[in-house]
Design a protein around this motif. Structure first.
Motif, PDB file in Angstrom:
ATOM      1  N   ARG A   1      30.259  22.223  25.195  1.00 40.42           N
ATOM      2  CA  ARG A   1      30.957  22.786  26.350  1.00 40.42           C
ATOM      3  C   ARG A   1      32.306  23.332  25.912  1.00 40.42           C
ATOM      4  N   ILE A   2      32.562  24.571  26.309  1.00 33.47           N
ATOM      5  CA  ILE A   2      33.857  25.195  26.065  1.00 33.47           C
ATOM      6  C   ILE A   2      34.468  25.505  27.421  1.00 33.47           C
ATOM      7  N   ASP A   3      35.508  24.768  27.769  1.00 37.90           N
ATOM      8  CA  ASP A   3      36.243  24.988  29.020  1.00 37.90           C
ATOM      9  C   ASP A   3      35.309  25.125  30.224  1.00 37.90           C
ATOM     10  N   GLY A   4      34.364  24.191  30.365  1.00 35.26           N
ATOM     11  CA  GLY A   4      33.481  24.163  31.518  1.00 35.26           C
ATOM     12  C   GLY A   4      32.203  24.960  31.382  1.00 35.26           C
ATOM     13  N   THR A   5      32.033  25.705  30.293  1.00 32.95           N
ATOM     14  CA  THR A   5      30.825  26.492  30.082  1.00 32.95           C
ATOM     15  C   THR A   5      29.959  25.817  29.028  1.00 32.95           C
TER      16      THR A   5
ATOM     17  N   ASP B   1      38.413  23.767  21.151  1.00 33.63           N
ATOM     18  CA  ASP B   1      38.342  22.469  21.829  1.00 33.63           C
ATOM     19  C   ASP B   1      36.990  22.227  22.479  1.00 33.63           C
TER      20      ASP B   1
ATOM     21  N   GLU C   1      33.551  20.588  23.409  1.00 33.75           N
ATOM     22  CA  GLU C   1      33.131  19.196  23.557  1.00 33.75           C
ATOM     23  C   GLU C   1      31.631  19.131  23.291  1.00 33.75           C
TER      24      GLU C   1
ATOM     25  N   ASP D   1      48.326  30.750  23.035  1.00 35.73           N
ATOM     26  CA  ASP D   1      46.960  30.232  23.066  1.00 35.73           C
ATOM     27  C   ASP D   1      45.980  31.288  22.558  1.00 35.73           C
TER      28      ASP D   1
ATOM     29  N   THR E   1      45.234  30.963  28.128  1.00 41.01           N
ATOM     30  CA  THR E   1      46.236  30.656  29.148  1.00 41.01           C
ATOM     31  C   THR E   1      47.611  31.219  28.826  1.00 41.01           C
TER      32      THR E   1
ATOM     33  N   ILE F   1      36.841  34.945  26.139  1.00 39.84           N
ATOM     34  CA  ILE F   1      37.714  33.783  26.315  1.00 39.84           C
ATOM     35  C   ILE F   1      38.964  34.249  27.033  1.00 39.84           C
TER      36      ILE F   1
ATOM     37  N   LYS G   1      43.597  30.907  19.148  1.00 38.67           N
ATOM     38  CA  LYS G   1      42.144  30.994  19.234  1.00 38.67           C
ATOM     39  C   LYS G   1      41.619  32.184  18.423  1.00 38.67           C
TER      40      LYS G   1
END
Length: 136
Positions: A57-61, A25, A27, A93, A89, A86, A97
């Motif tokens: 960006r991957i989960d805020g990084t 996911d 971005e 998940d 959650t 990674i 991944k």
């Protein structure tokens, strides 16, 4: 001050970013092709459609990537000496991944239950990047 990791995919940046978008996911924050560079003299012949710079960006990084060197036939995309971690959650998940990253890559350590978490595994993706997947 912040430090952002930059990855050079030797001509496969767009493919890598799309893969990470689908699997993790990711971005895409910014993407610029060589043909869009303000200095045309810096565009390597045959690389006009390759990626000059990408930030995703991957989960805020944030990560950066580039195809700089794509005009050098000896350029090899080889990653070694580090891995991205990674924190999934859930077990589901983590499995999703891990499977996505392993597609076309190599499982270095199967995703399995360990003494410190419900799932942990290591994989090298099809671009040569190593990933450690664990469940929070």
């Amino acid at each position: 001050m912040s430090v952002v990791t930059t990855l050079n995919f030797g001509g496969r940046t767009e493919e890598a970013v799309e893969h990470y978008r689908a699997v993790l996911d990711a971005e895409v924050v910014m993407l610029m092709r060589f043909r869009e560079c303000p200095n045309p003299s810096r565009i390597p012949a045959g690389c006009e459609e390759k990626i000059f710079h990408a930030t995703f960006r991957i989960d805020g990084t944030d990560l950066m990537a580039s195809d700089v060197g794509c005009d050098d036939p000896d350029q090899v995309s080889h990653f070694d000496g580090f891995a991205f971690a990674i924190r999934a959650t859930s077990v589901q998940d983590a499995e999703q991944k891990f499977a996505g990253l392993a597609s076309g890559g190599e499982v270095l350590m199967p995703l399995e239950e360990t003494f410190f978490t419900r799932r942990y595994g290591m994989v090298q993706d099809r671009f040569g990047v190593k990933w450690k997947v664990t469940v929070e």
